[in-house]
Write a protein that holds these residues in place. Sequence first.
Motif, PDB file in Angstrom:
ATOM      1  N   GLN A 136       0.914  -1.535  -0.070  1.00  7.77           N
ATOM      2  CA  GLN A 136      -0.054  -0.156   0.024  1.00  7.77           C
ATOM      3  C   GLN A 136       0.477   1.149  -0.034  1.00  7.77           C
ATOM      4  O   GLN A 136       0.881   2.279  -0.188  1.00  7.77           O
ATOM      5  CB  GLN A 136      -0.259   0.132   1.305  1.00  7.77           C
ATOM      6  N   GLN A 137       2.294   1.171   0.455  1.00  4.74           N
ATOM      7  CA  GLN A 137       2.936   2.115   1.114  1.00  4.74           C
ATOM      8  C   GLN A 137       3.712   2.499  -0.382  1.00  4.74           C
ATOM      9  O   GLN A 137       3.661   3.927  -1.450  1.00  4.74           O
ATOM     10  CB  GLN A 137       3.570   2.507   1.944  1.00  4.74           C
ATOM     11  N   LEU A 138       3.611   1.088  -1.427  1.00  8.96           N
ATOM     12  CA  LEU A 138       4.850   1.225  -2.354  1.00  8.96           C
ATOM     13  C   LEU A 138       4.152   1.858  -3.683  1.00  8.96           C
ATOM     14  O   LEU A 138       4.385   2.536  -4.437  1.00  8.96           O
ATOM     15  CB  LEU A 138       5.464  -0.038  -2.866  1.00  8.96           C
ATOM     16  N   TYR A 139       2.356   1.466  -3.828  1.00 12.66           N
ATOM     17  CA  TYR A 139       1.500   1.923  -4.379  1.00 12.66           C
ATOM     18  C   TYR A 139       0.249   2.333  -4.019  1.00 12.66           C
ATOM     19  O   TYR A 139      -0.774   2.128  -3.629  1.00 12.66           O
ATOM     20  CB  TYR A 139       1.126   0.537  -5.269  1.00 12.66           C
ATOM     21  N   ARG A 145       3.181  -0.006 -13.007  1.00  7.28           N
ATOM     22  CA  ARG A 145       4.337  -0.169 -12.536  1.00  7.28           C
ATOM     23  C   ARG A 145       4.271   0.815 -11.480  1.00  7.28           C
ATOM     24  O   ARG A 145       4.801   1.427 -11.291  1.00  7.28           O
ATOM     25  CB  ARG A 145       5.594  -0.044 -13.639  1.00  7.28           C
ATOM     26  N   PHE A 146       5.674   0.035 -10.769  1.00 14.77           N
ATOM     27  CA  PHE A 146       5.785   0.703  -9.066  1.00 14.77           C
ATOM     28  C   PHE A 146       7.487  -0.315  -9.169  1.00 14.77           C
ATOM     29  O   PHE A 146       7.832  -0.992  -9.310  1.00 14.77           O
ATOM     30  CB  PHE A 146       4.746   0.480  -8.318  1.00 14.77           C
ATOM     31  N   TYR A 147       8.075   1.221  -8.204  1.00 15.18           N
ATOM     32  CA  TYR A 147       9.460   1.045  -7.615  1.00 15.18           C
ATOM     33  C   TYR A 147       9.274   0.213  -6.494  1.00 15.18           C
ATOM     34  O   TYR A 147       8.678   0.391  -5.363  1.00 15.18           O
ATOM     35  CB  TYR A 147      10.235   1.947  -7.144  1.00 15.18           C
ATOM     36  N   LEU A 174      11.046  -1.604 -12.566  1.00 10.72           N
ATOM     37  CA  LEU A 174       9.835  -1.599 -12.281  1.00 10.72           C
ATOM     38  C   LEU A 174       9.025  -2.586 -11.931  1.00 10.72           C
ATOM     39  O   LEU A 174       8.650  -4.199 -12.755  1.00 10.72           O
ATOM     40  CB  LEU A 174       9.182  -0.769 -13.087  1.00 10.72           C
ATOM     41  N   ARG A 175       8.035  -3.030 -10.813  1.00  9.52           N
ATOM     42  CA  ARG A 175       7.643  -3.962 -10.613  1.00  9.52           C
ATOM     43  C   ARG A 175       6.200  -3.643 -11.346  1.00  9.52           C
ATOM     44  O   ARG A 175       5.327  -2.634 -10.991  1.00  9.52           O
ATOM     45  CB  ARG A 175       7.268  -4.455  -9.286  1.00  9.52           C
ATOM     46  N   ILE A 176       5.710  -5.098 -11.776  1.00 11.00           N
ATOM     47  CA  ILE A 176       4.166  -5.328 -12.399  1.00 11.00           C
ATOM     48  C   ILE A 176       3.450  -5.461 -11.751  1.00 11.00           C
ATOM     49  O   ILE A 176       3.319  -5.793 -10.449  1.00 11.00           O
ATOM     50  CB  ILE A 176       4.280  -6.098 -13.875  1.00 11.00           C
ATOM     51  N   GLN A 194       7.269 -10.730 -12.098  1.00  8.57           N
ATOM     52  CA  GLN A 194       7.793  -9.713 -11.557  1.00  8.57           C
ATOM     53  C   GLN A 194       7.692  -8.812 -12.256  1.00  8.57           C
ATOM     54  O   GLN A 194       6.689  -7.509 -11.627  1.00  8.57           O
ATOM     55  CB  GLN A 194       8.275  -9.691 -10.003  1.00  8.57           C
ATOM     56  N   TYR A 195       8.094  -8.740 -13.418  1.00  2.49           N
ATOM     57  CA  TYR A 195       8.585  -7.443 -14.119  1.00  2.49           C
ATOM     58  C   TYR A 195       7.659  -7.630 -15.066  1.00  2.49           C
ATOM     59  O   TYR A 195       7.345  -6.431 -15.811  1.00  2.49           O
ATOM     60  CB  TYR A 195       9.929  -7.427 -14.440  1.00  2.49           C
TER      61      TYR A 195
END
Length: 289
Positions: free
Chosen positions: A44-47, A88-90, A97-99, A240-241
Motif C-alpha cells: 500500500q505504501q509502495l503503490y 508499475r511501481f518501484y 519496475l515491478r508490475i 514480477q517485472y
Amino acid sequence: MARFSGKGSKDSDDSSHQQSRQCWQKWEIMVRCHITDIDWPNLQQLYKPLLGATMAMAPKASSGTTNFFVSFDEPETPRRLIEKQVDRFYVKEGEPLRIIVFTPAKRNTIAFIHGRANPLAEEFIDLLLGERGAIVREDVLQYERFNNKQRIQISVRYRTRAVAEVAWQMTQREGGWLGLQFLWLDRKIILNEIKFRFNPAELMHNIMIDNDMFNENTILIDLQQKWGQDVVKVALYFDQYGQLTGGGLVTFDNTIEAEMHIISLFQGTNGTLDIESCKVKLNCQRKWG
C-alpha cells in the motif's frame, strides 16, 4: 409450513439479505502482483492507489505471481485501476519496475443444491428459487432440476453474489435438518479450465503482459469467437517485472454444460489441442483439478 413462512421468518431472511448486500456493496477488484517479498501494508505504501483498500481475500500464489482480491468503500479508485489494467511501481531503488495488474472481480453466482427428496425440503427449495421470502424471482436468473425421484438435484444461477450468499446462509442455517447441501459450482466441483503453453519467441521483442496485440483481453475475444461465449476469462502468467513466462489459463463458465463443451473440444485428440490465437500458437491441455 410455519418454519419457512410467516412474518418472523421473512423478516429474519430480509435482514440477512440486507446485511449480505451491504457486505458486498464494497467495490472489489482482483489484483495480480509478485508480493512474496513484501507484505500488504508495504504494498500500500509502495503503490499509493491501494491506500484506501482492504485485502478482501488471502493471496493465492500462481506461477510466481500472487492473486488476491481488494475492496474499496468508493467506486472511483477501483474503476480507474480497472481502466488502467496494468501499472508499475518501484520496490527498491535500482531494481526494475515491478508490475501490478488489475481485473474485475468475478465472484461465482452458480450453485448446486442437493439432498433427500421430501416435502419439507421442497418447500425450502421454493425459498431458494425466489418463489417467496427474502430472495425474489428476479434474483434467480436460471435454474435446472435434474430428474431423480429419491433426491433433489438443482443447479441455480443467481443474479449477484450477494443473493447467492443469502441462499448459502439460508441453507447453512436450515439445510442440515432437511438433508440439503449447497455447493458452489466452481473448479473444485467441475473441470472448466484449459491450461496452455506458448513460445514467447513468437512475440518477437514484446514479451510483456501489456503487449497490445497479444494480451488477456485480445485472446479472450479471439477465443470467444472461436469457441463461444462460455469462455469467460484468460490469464497469462508473468514474472514480477511483467515478462510473459509462456503459460496461461482459459476459464469457461461455471456450468456442467461448459465442462461438457471442453470435453467435446478434446474429442479425437491425444489429450492436447493446438489453436492459433492472436497469431501465436497455443498448445492446450485440460486442467484436472
